[in-house]
Each structure stands twice: as C-alpha cells, then as structure tokens.
Design an enzyme around this catalytic site. Structure first.
Site: not given
Ligand code: PMP
Length: 339
Positions: A48
């Site tokens: 992120k």
């Molecule tokens: N894994 C973790 C640990 C996350 O914090 C996030 C984001 N919230 C994601 C995966 C998924 O990413 P995205 O928001 O791009 O779908």
C-alpha cells in the site's frame, strides 16, 4: 556515477521497484515458476505504499493538498502507514481511522510515525458507524476548521490507487519476467493491485490469465463469476483483504478465474514460506501464494505465475505467530512455535 547521483530521493524514492522472488517450493511442487513480488520490502512494509504515494502526489498536483494539510483515511492499517510515511516526508499530518480488530503492531507503527489513530468497533459496511464512513465524516467535519485543508484519501473510490499499480507494479512485473508472465493472481482489498496490474499485463499480452484469490466471507468470488457481489460463508484471519461490494475500482475489472481460498488452505502455506523460503509474511501473502499454486495446477507445468507478497509477518507477530492465537482459532501451531 557519484554516490550523490545514486541517492534516492528520500523515502519516496524507496517505494516500489521491489524484487521478484522465485518461490522454490511452490515452483517445484507445481512444475511452474511461481514468483512473488516482494512488497513487504517497501518502506512501510506493504504493497500500500505505492497507492499512498500516488494518491498524495496526484492530490498535490490537483491543488487539493497545501503545506501542513491533514490527510484522513479509513484503513485496515497498511494504507494508513504508507500515507503517514509519505505525509511526513511531504509536510502533512495524518488521521487514520481503523476497525479495532486489526493487529496491535499496525496501530503501534502508525502511532510511532506520529499519525493520530482513531479506532472504532468493527461494523458491517451497511452501518453508518463502520470505519470508512466514520473516516469520511471526520474528514468533512475537520475541513471546516483545518486552515491548510483536509484530503480524504478514500482508497476504495480513488482511482489514483489503482493507477499506482498500473503505472508501477504492472510494468515492473512485465520487465522482471522479460514478458514471460503467463498468469497473475492476487486477493482484493480495494482491488487497486488486481485492477491496475491486470489491466497493464493484458495490454502487453492479451492471453495472460488473471485470477482472483478471495478470502472466505468476501464477495469478489461471486462478483467476478456471476456479477453479483454476494459474500461467501465464513470469515478469515487475513487482514486488509475481503471486499464485500462493487466499487468504482473493481466494477470494470474482469478475471479469468476466481476462487475462495479458505484459511485452512493458506495457513500451512504461511508457515511453509517461513520454514522453507525464509519469508515471514502476512496472511494475505500466503493466500496469494495458495492462489498461485491453484493457478499453476490449472495452467499446467511450464508456466510462469506471479503473485504479490503484500506485507511482512512482523506486522502480525501477536496473532499469526502467537501459539495462543493460533490455538484459539483452531489452527495447527508450527513446531518451532510450540511452547
Ligand atoms: N494485503 C494486505 C495485507 C493489505 O493491507 C491490502 C490492502 N488493504 C491488500 C492485501 C490488498 O490490496 P488492494 O487494496 O490493492 O486490493
């Protein structure tokens, strides 16, 4: 080139360009090349950081952020951490709203960075007290009194989130595989990673197979397979993933395969990554690797499959690597953690 020319421009220059790691055990088991993008090596230890940087830079470009301004966000923690780091480096403050079910490590990291953290009880999205709605209201209220203004980052509805992956994560994967990538799969939190990377890769290679690995209790499996954003049964220990509705980020995303991957399937992968690969990761990374293994079996030997190693296991030591927590959830405790 002099050492000064080699220097990155501070923390901003250290975001992205992460290594792509070959996972030898998963590769050997499937006869495929299974590769994980090491997003836990970003300064905020997660995938992120990329959208946090892009959301802030784009808001600056549009004149939505002034020096000393406040950034407000609702987050499971990782986006907040990325925002806090970039905000500090750019001269902004952060107020981060999180459900109180998230790991204490993420809260402690945010506080250590000087972010103001507001923890609220976990509620369904339909409840006005759910953290994303609370964050929006806080941003609206503070906009009246903050002299330098407020930016509500709004990652679920902010296309600068997905664009970060379209312009960085996707091209890096393409280059690092020399265009040999046959499949890409990951879970959805906001869908920024899946949407941005899949769009970029398909533009390079129309035949690339895109997969969604959904945790139990989320709605992306049904959304991508039937168009209806209906949640599956149960829940998951994985934090930061599990979207329950269609959003502007996922509404025009399509995948070739989608699976719900239960915790019982990815928890052994989590511990396997530690014991055989030396990779201490979070649960969403393990779910993604479990998804990559399924995709490898679907495509057959000889294919190159890429997934995302979203964040560090250091972020979840009190939960995923704590025997008491594991026993409480009915998971096997790995031998090296037995007390
Ligand atoms: N894994 C973790 C640990 C996350 O914090 C996030 C984001 N919230 C994601 C995966 C998924 O990413 P995205 O928001 O791009 O779908």
């Amino acid at each position: 080139m002099s050492a000064v020319n080699e220097a990155k421009s501070g923390v901003l220059g250290a975001i992205g360009n992460t290594p792509l790691l070959r996972l030898k055990h998963a590769s050997a088991e499937t006869g495929c090349e299974i590769l994980g993008k090491a997003e836990f090596l970003n300064p905020g230890m997660s995938v992120k950081d990329r959208p946090a940087l892009n959301m802030i830079l784009e808001a600056e470009r549009r004149g939505q952020l002034k020096p000393g301004g406040l950034i407000v966000e609702g987050t499971a923690g990782n986006t907040g951490i990325g925002l806090a780091l970039v905000a500090n480096a750019r001269g902004y403050r952060t107020r981060i709203v999180m459900p109180n079910t998230q790991s204490q490590e993420k809260v402690a990291f945010l506080k250590a960075c000087g972010a103001e953290v507001v923890q609220v009880p976990a509620k369904p999205f339909s409840d006005p007290q759910q953290y994303q709605h609370v964050a929006r209201r806080i941003a609206e209220e503070l906009a009246e009194e903050e002299p330098a203004g407020v930016l509500f980052a709004d990652q679920w509805n902010n296309l600068d989130n997905r664009a970060a992956h379209y312009s960085t994560t996707g091209p890096e994967i393409w280059e690092q595989t020399g265009g040999a990538v046959d499949g890409f799969i990951c879970a959805v939190g906001t869908g920024g990673t899946l949407g941005g990377v899949s769009t970029y890769l398909r533009q390079q290679k129309a035949g690339v197979t895109i997969g969604c690995a959904d945790p139990a209790g989320a709605a992306m499996y049904h959304f991508f397979t039937s168009g209806e954003a209906k949640a599956t049964e149960g829940g998951s220990v994985a934090e930061g993933i599990g979207l329950g509705r269609s959003t502007v980020i996922v509404e025009d995303v399509s995948v070739d395969v989608a699976w719900t991957i239960p915790d019982a399937e990815f928890m052994p992968v989590l511990f396997d990554l530690v014991a055989r690969e030396g990779l201490l990761l979070g649960a969403s990374a393990a779910l993604n690797v479990a998804g990559a293994i399924r995709l490898a079996r679907e495509l057959g030997p000889g294919h190159t499959i890429v997934t995302i190693l979203c964040d560090s296991g250091a972020r979840y030591q009190s939960k995923l690597f704590n025997p008491e927590f594991l026993r409480g959830k009915g998971f096997d405790v790995p031998s090296w953690l037995e007390d």
